[in-house]
Motif scaffolding. Structure first.
Motif, PDB file in Angstrom:
ATOM      1  N   ASN A  58       0.839  -1.194   0.000  1.00 36.75           N
ATOM      2  CA  ASN A  58       0.000   0.000   0.000  1.00 36.75           C
ATOM      3  C   ASN A  58       0.874   1.245   0.000  1.00 36.75           C
ATOM      4  OD1 ASN A  58      -0.987  -2.042   2.357  1.00 36.75           O
ATOM      5  ND2 ASN A  58      -2.654  -1.605   0.924  1.00 36.75           N
ATOM      6  N   TYR A  60       0.279   5.324   0.963  1.00 36.36           N
ATOM      7  CA  TYR A  60      -0.578   6.401   1.463  1.00 36.36           C
ATOM      8  C   TYR A  60       0.142   7.731   1.326  1.00 36.36           C
ATOM      9  CZ  TYR A  60      -3.974   3.214   3.587  1.00 36.36           C
ATOM     10  OH  TYR A  60      -4.937   2.263   3.790  1.00 36.36           O
ATOM     11  N   THR A  83      -3.189   6.230  -2.053  1.00 25.24           N
ATOM     12  CA  THR A  83      -4.405   6.597  -1.346  1.00 25.24           C
ATOM     13  C   THR A  83      -4.122   7.853  -0.540  1.00 25.24           C
ATOM     14  OG1 THR A  83      -5.098   4.281  -1.140  1.00 25.24           O
ATOM     15  CG2 THR A  83      -6.106   5.866   0.372  1.00 25.24           C
ATOM     16  N   GLU A  85      -4.895  10.117   2.383  1.00 25.94           N
ATOM     17  CA  GLU A  85      -5.583   9.990   3.678  1.00 25.94           C
ATOM     18  C   GLU A  85      -5.663  11.377   4.326  1.00 25.94           C
ATOM     19  OE1 GLU A  85      -7.622   9.510   6.450  1.00 25.94           O
ATOM     20  OE2 GLU A  85      -7.287   7.531   5.550  1.00 25.94           O
ATOM     21  N   ILE A 141      -4.587   2.762   9.932  1.00 25.41           N
ATOM     22  CA  ILE A 141      -3.841   2.178   8.815  1.00 25.41           C
ATOM     23  C   ILE A 141      -3.156   0.885   9.245  1.00 25.41           C
ATOM     24  CG2 ILE A 141      -1.794   2.521   7.357  1.00 25.41           C
ATOM     25  CD1 ILE A 141      -2.663   5.486   7.146  1.00 25.41           C
ATOM     26  N   VAL A 152       4.205   5.217   3.492  1.00 28.62           N
ATOM     27  CA  VAL A 152       3.475   6.459   3.741  1.00 28.62           C
ATOM     28  C   VAL A 152       4.369   7.628   3.351  1.00 28.62           C
ATOM     29  CG1 VAL A 152       2.323   7.904   5.461  1.00 28.62           C
ATOM     30  CG2 VAL A 152       2.224   5.406   5.674  1.00 28.62           C
TER      31      VAL A 152
END
Length: 217
Positions: A58, A60, A83, A85, A141, A152
């Motif tokens: 992932n 973020y 993504t 956030e 998360i 991230v």
């Protein structure tokens, strides 16, 4: 023992508001400098080499422009969707947004961390208000992606929030110490589970900028 979860948090590249000393909220942030874009590209190359060996699950990002631009370079290089956030955004600056940090700190009597329960400008969050929000977002998360490798792209403040969470620091620890976090620096945490099933968070790296030219290796 095994690493069941890994979270890697990277700071954005150099932004125009950083160079100018301007409070970089939604208004004050005008994006990366040329140096910042070059830093993001070097960061992306390093992360891509890791991604090829052990893929990130992932990616973020926070919604501030300097972070979005950094994350886009990383995401395109890794071919990984990002993504955004909202709850991980940097502090809400209120009327300080777009003004010189020296002016804000002079009026407040220091940086936000040194009087963490008080807003540092009309309409701003307090430092502890920001920490509470960012920590809750990071916890969400980590719960959502247990056992995965999480990347991230965020702010230096996000890294401070992660350290507060995973080191289980008291909320007023910011009065006594802080962290050096350079542009595109990498911070790396592992959740280690030993053969007895006991889990511990391990800080494997902080302020790692060895991907940047001129950094000692």
């Amino acid at each position: 023992m095994s690493h069941s979860t890994e979270i890697v948090i990277v700071r954005h590249g150099e932004a125009a508001c950083n160079v100018a000393g301007i409070v970089g909220g939604d208004k004050g942030c005008t994006g990366l400098t040329e140096t910042g874009r070059a830093q993001a590209e070097q960061l992306a190359k390093r992360l891509a080499s890791e991604h090829a060996i052990r893929p990130y699950n992932n990616l973020y990002a926070t919604p501030r422009r300097r972070v979005v631009e950094t994350a886009r370079i990383v995401a395109n290089t890794l071919n990984l969707p990002e993504t955004v956030e909202t709850e991980l955004r940097g502090p809400d600056h209120g009327e300080a947004d777009g003004r010189p940090w020296t002016e804000i700190k002079t009026a407040f009597g220091g940086p936000p961390q040194h009087n963490p329960d008080q807003p540092y400008a009309p309409g701003s969050e307090s430092w502890n208000g920001y920490l509470t929000r960012a920590i809750a977002a990071l916890e969400t998360i980590l719960r959502r992606h247990g056992g995965q490798r999480i990347l991230v792209v965020a702010h230096g403040e996000t890294i401070e929030a992660a350290h507060n969470l995973l080191l289980d620091l008291p909320i007023d620890a910011c009065r006594r110490f802080g962290y050096v976090t350079d542009h595109t620096a990498i911070t790396r945490w592992y959740r280690q589970v030993n053969r007895f099933g006991q889990a511990t968070w391990l800080l494997a790296a902080h302020n790692d900028t060895t991907h940047l030219p001129g950094t000692p290796r």
